[in-house]
Design a protein around this motif. Structure first.
Motif, mmCIF file in Angstrom:
data_model
loop_
_atom_site.group_PDB
_atom_site.id
_atom_site.type_symbol
_atom_site.label_atom_id
_atom_site.label_comp_id
_atom_site.label_asym_id
_atom_site.label_seq_id
_atom_site.Cartn_x
_atom_site.Cartn_y
_atom_site.Cartn_z
ATOM 1 N N GLN A 186 -11.455 9.133 12.387
ATOM 2 C CA GLN A 186 -12.717 9.173 11.637
ATOM 3 C C GLN A 186 -13.199 10.609 11.448
ATOM 4 O O GLN A 186 -13.738 10.956 10.396
ATOM 5 N N CYS A 194 5.657 7.619 11.771
ATOM 6 C CA CYS A 194 4.519 6.835 12.270
ATOM 7 C C CYS A 194 4.733 5.356 11.996
ATOM 8 O O CYS A 194 4.148 4.503 12.680
ATOM 9 N N LEU A 195 5.583 5.044 11.022
ATOM 10 C CA LEU A 195 5.870 3.636 10.708
ATOM 11 C C LEU A 195 7.024 3.086 11.547
ATOM 12 O O LEU A 195 7.430 1.943 11.378
ATOM 13 N N PHE A 234 -3.800 9.941 4.539
ATOM 14 C CA PHE A 234 -4.595 8.720 4.344
ATOM 15 C C PHE A 234 -4.807 8.451 2.857
ATOM 16 O O PHE A 234 -4.550 7.355 2.352
ATOM 17 N N GLY A 278 -3.754 0.078 -0.844
ATOM 18 C CA GLY A 278 -4.410 0.911 0.152
ATOM 19 C C GLY A 278 -5.391 1.910 -0.442
ATOM 20 O O GLY A 278 -5.754 2.884 0.208
ATOM 21 N N ASN A 279 -5.857 1.638 -1.661
ATOM 22 C CA ASN A 279 -6.759 2.591 -2.312
ATOM 23 C C ASN A 279 -8.210 2.298 -1.928
ATOM 24 O O ASN A 279 -8.925 1.585 -2.623
ATOM 25 N N VAL A 280 -8.603 2.874 -0.805
ATOM 26 C CA VAL A 280 -9.922 2.598 -0.241
ATOM 27 C C VAL A 280 -10.646 3.915 0.003
ATOM 28 O O VAL A 280 -10.043 4.909 0.411
ATOM 29 N N ASP A 281 -11.941 3.914 -0.285
ATOM 30 C CA ASP A 281 -12.755 5.096 0.011
ATOM 31 C C ASP A 281 -12.788 5.332 1.507
ATOM 32 O O ASP A 281 -12.823 4.386 2.294
ATOM 33 N N SER A 282 -12.871 6.602 1.892
ATOM 34 C CA SER A 282 -12.855 6.860 3.328
ATOM 35 C C SER A 282 -14.101 6.287 4.001
ATOM 36 O O SER A 282 -14.053 5.889 5.161
ATOM 37 N N CYS A 340 0.837 -1.205 0.000
ATOM 38 C CA CYS A 340 0.000 0.000 0.000
ATOM 39 C C CYS A 340 0.871 1.254 0.000
ATOM 40 O O CYS A 340 0.425 2.320 -0.427
ATOM 41 N N LEU A 341 2.108 1.110 0.462
ATOM 42 C CA LEU A 341 3.027 2.249 0.479
ATOM 43 C C LEU A 341 3.787 2.401 -0.847
ATOM 44 O O LEU A 341 4.636 3.279 -0.978
ATOM 45 N N ARG A 346 -2.104 -0.930 14.675
ATOM 46 C CA ARG A 346 -0.806 -1.512 15.040
ATOM 47 C C ARG A 346 0.326 -1.210 14.075
ATOM 48 O O ARG A 346 1.492 -1.265 14.454
ATOM 49 N N LEU A 347 0.004 -0.960 12.805
ATOM 50 C CA LEU A 347 1.071 -0.721 11.831
ATOM 51 C C LEU A 347 1.051 0.694 11.268
ATOM 52 O O LEU A 347 2.005 1.118 10.625
ATOM 53 N N LYS A 348 -0.056 1.406 11.473
ATOM 54 C CA LYS A 348 -0.198 2.780 10.973
ATOM 55 C C LYS A 348 -0.179 2.839 9.459
ATOM 56 O O LYS A 348 0.348 3.792 8.865
ATOM 57 N N ILE A 349 -0.725 1.788 8.835
ATOM 58 C CA ILE A 349 -0.865 1.803 7.379
ATOM 59 C C ILE A 349 -2.334 1.701 7.000
ATOM 60 O O ILE A 349 -3.163 1.203 7.768
ATOM 61 N N VAL A 350 -2.630 2.179 5.791
ATOM 62 C CA VAL A 350 -3.985 2.127 5.252
ATOM 63 C C VAL A 350 -4.054 0.981 4.245
ATOM 64 O O VAL A 350 -3.355 0.993 3.229
ATOM 65 N N LEU A 368 -0.853 8.939 0.787
ATOM 66 C CA LEU A 368 0.353 8.217 1.197
ATOM 67 C C LEU A 368 0.035 6.873 1.829
ATOM 68 O O LEU A 368 0.931 6.050 2.012
ATOM 69 N N LYS A 369 -1.211 6.681 2.233
ATOM 70 C CA LYS A 369 -1.642 5.423 2.865
ATOM 71 C C LYS A 369 -0.974 5.201 4.219
ATOM 72 O O LYS A 369 -0.671 4.068 4.601
ATOM 73 N N ILE A 370 -0.718 6.315 4.904
ATOM 74 C CA ILE A 370 -0.191 6.223 6.263
ATOM 75 C C ILE A 370 -1.165 6.846 7.255
ATOM 76 O O ILE A 370 -1.979 7.694 6.894
ATOM 77 N N VAL A 371 -1.042 6.410 8.502
ATOM 78 C CA VAL A 371 -1.877 6.918 9.589
ATOM 79 C C VAL A 371 -1.041 7.904 10.395
ATOM 80 O O VAL A 371 -0.024 7.526 10.986
ATOM 81 N N PHE A 389 -13.303 2.748 4.870
ATOM 82 C CA PHE A 389 -12.298 2.721 5.937
ATOM 83 C C PHE A 389 -12.939 3.076 7.278
ATOM 84 O O PHE A 389 -12.671 2.428 8.301
ATOM 85 N N GLN A 390 -13.808 4.081 7.259
ATOM 86 C CA GLN A 390 -14.498 4.460 8.500
ATOM 87 C C GLN A 390 -15.362 3.313 9.015
ATOM 88 O O GLN A 390 -15.454 3.097 10.220
ATOM 89 N N PHE A 395 -4.436 -0.387 10.892
ATOM 90 C CA PHE A 395 -4.508 1.021 11.305
ATOM 91 C C PHE A 395 -3.913 1.200 12.697
ATOM 92 O O PHE A 395 -3.064 2.058 12.931
ATOM 93 N N LEU A 404 -11.420 12.058 8.581
ATOM 94 C CA LEU A 404 -11.923 11.566 7.297
ATOM 95 C C LEU A 404 -13.294 12.147 6.985
ATOM 96 O O LEU A 404 -13.599 12.463 5.821
#
Lengths: 323, 323
Positions: free
Chosen positions: B316, B42-43, B271, A308-312, A42-43, A273-277, B274-277, A315-316, A271, B319
């Motif tokens: 949320q 964040c990663l 989000f 990681g291309n997801v609509d918000s 996703c990155l 634990r890894l801070k990725i989308v 970059l697909k990061i939190v 994701f929400q 989200f 977003l």
């Protein structure tokens, strides 16, 4: 298809793709009951692994052909990968998309430099439109998965996992891979066969769209009853590819099937634990690692988060239900 | 404090911290009007840069002292960093937290292996409790920012940015850094001074908590009127540190102040693109790059996203409002 094509792809991609770093977390290890190593594609450029295959396919074209431009049918990850790779080469990219595609996807594909050609799904045939455009302008079609140089590009992920596993002294483990048409899984499988034969590729699919899992059981190409209606849209295809399936059959362990709820829960865990989308389909393999541990062997597992291309809104939903 | 301490920290952290990769996106570049290079801490292990300083401070202790254990006051990023670093050394970590801290933070700190000691904010003094525990058990206090080995650990981010800028042929640029007590900013500033003198550190703070920005203007340590009441909690401190401020004063460009809305919007953009939190405070520098471009010089900018430990409710909200 062979390892030399993947190594050539790796050389072409060098300096252009991100060599995504492995992420891990003690919290994931605890849920899974084994060490979990996540490969976060996703990155990657454009938010999914698809950039690798698209770039390599375009880079592999003879220059005289390439400079006329390329064509893709995809409103999703492959289309974005092709658009961005074409932009890096300074060539034209035409992406054929249905006129009812979400506006954001159309805008994004345009913003990445592609020319978007819209068609009416009810009255027009995208293949016909594509063939006409290709003939008129000499564009080359970049197929999403059943294409050797696309498979080779995705296979570079397998080269990286082989090296990343070696550095972690992991010589035997399952490698879980979200699987649609099989381009990513077959590419990774070929790379692991050559570079880390103790690592076993395992395709992961959503319930109801488990064509690869069933095909691996029957030994023949099986189709899905439906090709839409899943939030895991990025890994939904009608059936495994003619090029990819023989590779999957020869090299993969059994498929693993996960639910949409598993995927949403894995997205929320990624989200926290890894801070990725992660997008739903992109989280399928992580879902398998976390919630289908019985299907996996070994005290370590590698997991590809493919996009990681997801609509918000979706994701929400994952955060509301599972965050 | 000098570059040799940061280089020694880098050697200690080698193999333990993630050397976070630079992320970028054509969409960010377009918003900012210049190339934006994001350093996504964040990663990092435990979801924020704090792990680096905590690990280095613990690693720097004489073994006989270290093995007795360490102590921290923090329910946030520093506490998690100390807990996880202590676990890697197999030593005891005690984290003193208010009894009204969110349950999840208490659980997470425990799950990372720390012993959590709760105190009542109304009737007890955490420093007193900490001093008693330290005396009884020989624990060493790991301060969150005003501590040379913590600053040196955070400075390793500056070493990495210097090298990552060199590879991108960027020799002059602003480096935007979310700034609380100044441990991260001063460490990065010292590293850049030695390794990439054309890169200028710029502290970024939330409105109402701009002690560093005001201190840099007046030349003396200024305090914030309040120390709570911001969603940017991770970068809120009463005032810059006695050790950090002289470094900031000598090496930093002017501070930049952003609003909470800027931070939420930057979180949503991170989000999507970059697909990061990112957590609100962690997104402050990205917010400055995207929405305060007039305050920045040059055709490229580096941005540290310092952490991603954010409640799903606040994410949320970002977003919903900006996604």
């Amino acid at each position: 298809m062979n390892i030399h094509m993947i190594e050539a792809a790796n050389a072409r991609l060098s300096g252009n793709r991100r060599r995504t770093q492995i992420l891990n977390s003690p919290f994931l290890d605890e849920i899974a009951g084994r060490r979990v190593y996540v490969k976060p594609e996703c990155l990657q450029q454009t938010g999914s692994f698809k950039f690798r295959g698209a770039y390599n396919a375009i880079a592999s074209l003879p220059e005289a052909i390439r400079e006329k431009g390329v064509l893709a049918y995809s409103s999703g990850n492959h289309g974005q990968g092709v658009a961005y790779a074409a932009r890096m080469f300074g060539i034209r990219a035409v992406v054929v998309m249905p006129s009812d595609a979400p506006n954001l996807k159309i805008e994004n594909t345009r913003a990445l430099g592609a020319q978007v050609v819209l068609y009416d799904r009810a009255s027009e045939d995208r293949a016909e439109i594509g063939a006409r455009l290709a003939a008129e302008h000499g564009l080359t079609l970049i197929k999403p998965f059943d294409e050797p140089q696309v498979i080779a590009g995705q296979g570079t992920i397998g080269l990286e996992i082989a090296e990343q596993a070696r550095l972690r002294r992991v010589s035997e483990a399952d490698v879980l891979i979200p699987c649609g048409g099989g381009g990513l899984t077959s590419g990774v499988a070929l790379a692991l066969e050559a570079k880390a034969p103790g690592l076993r590729p395992r395709p992961v699919e959503p319930e109801g769209f488990d064509d690869v899992t069933r095909s691996l059981i029957s030994g023949e190409i099986e189709s899905n009853a439906a090709t839409s209606g899943s939030i895991c849209d990025s890994i939904i295809t009608p059936r495994p590819g003619d090029l990819t399936f023989p590779i999957l059959k020869r090299l993969c362990g059994p498929g693993i099937v996960v639910s949409e709820a598993d995927c949403l829960c894995a997205m929320a865990t990624a989200f926290t634990r890894l801070k990725i989308v992660a997008e739903p389909g992109g989280a399928a393999a992580l879902a398998a690692a976390l919630y289908h541990g019985d299907a996996i062997e070994g005290d370590a597992v590698f997991v590809v988060v493919s996009g990681g291309n997801v609509d918000s809104a979706i994701f929400q939903r994952a955060l509301e239900e599972w965050g």
